[in-house]
Design a protein around this motif. Structure first.
Motif, short mmCIF file in Angstrom:
data_model
loop_
_atom_site.label_atom_id
_atom_site.label_comp_id
_atom_site.label_asym_id
_atom_site.label_seq_id
_atom_site.Cartn_x
_atom_site.Cartn_y
_atom_site.Cartn_z
N LYS A 25 49.40 34.76 40.04
CA LYS A 25 48.56 35.30 38.99
C LYS A 25 47.16 35.65 39.50
CE LYS A 25 50.65 31.69 36.13
NZ LYS A 25 50.36 30.45 35.36
N PHE A 26 46.62 36.70 38.95
CA PHE A 26 45.19 36.98 39.02
C PHE A 26 44.61 36.23 37.83
CE2 PHE A 26 41.75 40.44 38.37
CZ PHE A 26 40.84 39.72 39.13
N TYR A 27 43.79 35.22 38.11
CA TYR A 27 43.46 34.21 37.10
C TYR A 27 41.95 34.16 36.89
CZ TYR A 27 44.98 29.98 34.58
OH TYR A 27 45.31 29.05 33.62
N SER A 28 41.54 33.57 35.76
CA SER A 28 40.12 33.48 35.47
C SER A 28 39.75 32.10 34.94
CB SER A 28 39.72 34.53 34.42
OG SER A 28 40.25 34.19 33.15
N HIS A 29 38.56 31.67 35.30
CA HIS A 29 37.91 30.51 34.70
C HIS A 29 36.68 31.05 33.98
CE1 HIS A 29 39.80 27.63 37.88
NE2 HIS A 29 40.64 27.93 36.91
N SER A 30 36.88 31.52 32.77
CA SER A 30 35.80 32.14 32.02
C SER A 30 36.16 32.17 30.54
CB SER A 30 35.56 33.57 32.52
OG SER A 30 34.64 34.25 31.67
N LYS A 31 35.13 31.99 29.69
CA LYS A 31 35.31 32.12 28.25
C LYS A 31 34.74 33.43 27.73
CE LYS A 31 33.30 28.27 26.96
NZ LYS A 31 32.85 27.17 26.06
N ILE A 71 44.96 37.02 34.03
CA ILE A 71 44.64 38.41 33.71
C ILE A 71 45.88 39.27 33.91
CG2 ILE A 71 43.22 40.40 34.36
CD1 ILE A 71 41.10 38.26 35.29
N LEU A 72 46.53 39.08 35.06
CA LEU A 72 47.81 39.73 35.32
C LEU A 72 48.64 38.81 36.21
CD1 LEU A 72 47.98 40.99 38.48
CD2 LEU A 72 46.27 42.54 37.52
N LYS A 73 49.94 39.00 36.18
CA LYS A 73 50.80 38.17 37.01
C LYS A 73 52.07 38.93 37.37
CE LYS A 73 53.11 35.72 33.18
NZ LYS A 73 53.41 34.39 32.59
N THR A 74 52.73 38.44 38.40
CA THR A 74 54.01 38.98 38.82
C THR A 74 54.86 37.84 39.36
OG1 THR A 74 55.08 40.69 40.18
CG2 THR A 74 53.25 39.49 41.18
N LYS A 75 56.12 38.11 39.56
CA LYS A 75 57.04 37.07 40.02
C LYS A 75 57.01 36.94 41.54
CE LYS A 75 58.56 35.95 35.95
NZ LYS A 75 58.16 34.64 35.37
N PRO A 125 54.49 46.73 38.73
CA PRO A 125 55.22 45.98 37.69
C PRO A 125 54.54 44.65 37.35
CG PRO A 125 56.29 45.64 39.80
CD PRO A 125 55.14 46.60 40.05
N TYR A 126 53.28 44.73 36.89
CA TYR A 126 52.54 43.52 36.55
C TYR A 126 52.60 43.27 35.05
CZ TYR A 126 50.43 43.63 41.24
OH TYR A 126 50.24 43.62 42.60
N GLU A 127 52.59 42.00 34.70
CA GLU A 127 52.48 41.60 33.30
C GLU A 127 51.02 41.24 33.02
OE1 GLU A 127 53.76 37.88 30.38
OE2 GLU A 127 54.96 38.31 32.18
N TYR A 128 50.47 41.77 31.92
CA TYR A 128 49.07 41.53 31.61
C TYR A 128 48.94 40.59 30.41
CZ TYR A 128 48.04 45.32 34.81
OH TYR A 128 47.95 46.10 35.94
N LYS A 129 47.86 39.83 30.41
CA LYS A 129 47.57 38.91 29.33
C LYS A 129 47.35 39.68 28.03
CE LYS A 129 46.17 35.01 27.34
NZ LYS A 129 47.05 33.85 27.09
N ARG A 130 48.04 39.25 26.98
CA ARG A 130 47.84 39.89 25.68
C ARG A 130 46.49 39.49 25.10
NH1 ARG A 130 53.70 39.04 22.65
NH2 ARG A 130 54.95 40.29 24.12
N GLU A 131 45.88 40.43 24.40
CA GLU A 131 44.59 40.16 23.77
C GLU A 131 44.80 39.21 22.59
OE1 GLU A 131 41.74 41.08 24.73
OE2 GLU A 131 42.03 42.78 26.08
#
Length: 337
Positions: free
Chosen positions: A252-258, A294-298, A278-284
């Motif tokens: 995952k492309f990840y975040s530590h943020s509010k 933020i986005l992830k893949t297998k 073919p990335y899956e994105y975080k739903r709003e």
């Protein structure tokens, strides 16, 4: 349990405890002179070794050495670090050297480190690196595997327990894809944490060679499912920490943020850059969270086999892709505006 598989250490469920393996090494140092002469490579006579010796460097900084032994003439110190559940990290070795410099600077110091696979360990100056294969060979050479004398039985049971682990390691190092089938299984988690530790060693070396300042954490916080976080310092944008996280079958492309505005902005920017991926994105959502992807893949896709080399190459490609196409371009865009 059959008679053939009967084992003291397994029955007591102590075969995967790092302290038990350190205690066995201490036992060899106490009762077998050849362990000093042939394994540690010293002819000195030593006092009783100490297990888990604590040291203080300052009010806030402390450290521990697994096994220490001082020679009878007080001239030489043997230090034995045992890494059964992980591979040694550079920051650990630097701490050990710092302890020895402060507390034993007047002695000749013999420093040994043992782990599952010395091939994964960097060449640390002054340290002798061995692995459990070396220890098994020493036991095979110096102890009878058939004697019914009490001490020989004890050593044989330890040898068999360690041998099972070492053989399992040799099998899994080629392909540990089976571990992902049940990530709640404690045995699978033990091995996955170990291989993630080996992966951290590889990634730290890569980052150092390429002048990338990054922190790498394996199972930080002791999560239920083992994970690894790669946190490049340059990915901290206006106090919003971005990172790569690998957990389970996801990278995952990840975040530590509010900051929901920043997260929406960086996600939209990433979607534009990777519209063909073919990335899956975080739903709003309206819910605020301190951490989210933020986005992830297998990791595996249709692949069933996996090893440290595969994970290393996969993560490095993912890092380069994100750094060049998202981070650098995003910062450049904001700077130009």
């Amino acid at each position: 349990m059959t008679l053939k598989s009967f084992n003291f250490f397994k029955i007591l469920e102590k075969d995967n405890k790092e302290l038990v393996h350190s205690a066995f090494l201490k036992h060899l140092m106490e009762f077998d002179k050849t362990f000093y002469t042939e394994f540690i490579k010293t002819e000195k006579n030593f006092l009783e070794p100490k297990l888990e010796k604590q040291y203080s460097l300052s009010k806030k900084e402390k450290g521990r050495l697994d096994i220490v032994a001082i020679s009878e003439d007080n001239s030489t110190l043997v230090v034995f670090e045992n890494k059964f559940k992980s591979f040694p990290y550079r920051e650990q070795i630097l701490l050990y050297d710092k302890i020895l410099k402060k507390h034993h600077k007047d002695k000749i110091i013999i420093k040994l480190l043992i782990c599952f696979d010395k091939r994964f360990v960097e060449n640390y100056p002054g340290w002798i690196i061995a692995d459990y294969g070396d220890l098994l060979l020493f036991i095979e050479k110096h102890y009878s595997m058939h004697s019914q004398e009490d001490h020989s039985i004890f050593v044989r049971h330890y040898y068999n327990a360690l041998s099972d682990y070492f053989q399992k390691y040799r099998k899994l190092e080629q392909d540990f894809g089976e571990l992902f089938s049940d990530l709640s299984n404690d045995t699978n988690k033990f091995w996955l944490k170990l291989f993630y530790s080996a992966l951290k060693v590889r990634l730290e070396s890569y980052m150092a060679k390429n002048d990338i300042d990054a922190d790498i954490y394996v199972n930080n916080g002791n999560t239920t499912v083992p994970l690894i976080n790669i946190v490049p310092k340059a990915w901290n944008i206006e106090d919003n920490e971005l990172l790569i996280q690998m957990q389970g079958n996801d990278i995952k492309f990840y975040s530590h943020s509010k900051n929901i505005f920043f997260l929406s902005d960086i996600k939209g920017f990433a979607q534009k850059q990777f519209s063909d991926m073919p990335y899956e994105y975080k739903r709003e959502t309206k819910r605020q969270s301190k951490t989210q992807f933020i986005l992830k893949t297998k990791l595996l896709h249709d692949r069933t086999s996996i090893n440290v080399d595969y994970l290393f190459n996969h993560i490095v490609r993912f890092y380069i892709r994100l750094n060049e196409n998202v981070i650098l371009r995003y910062v450049q865009t904001k700077t130009s505006n």
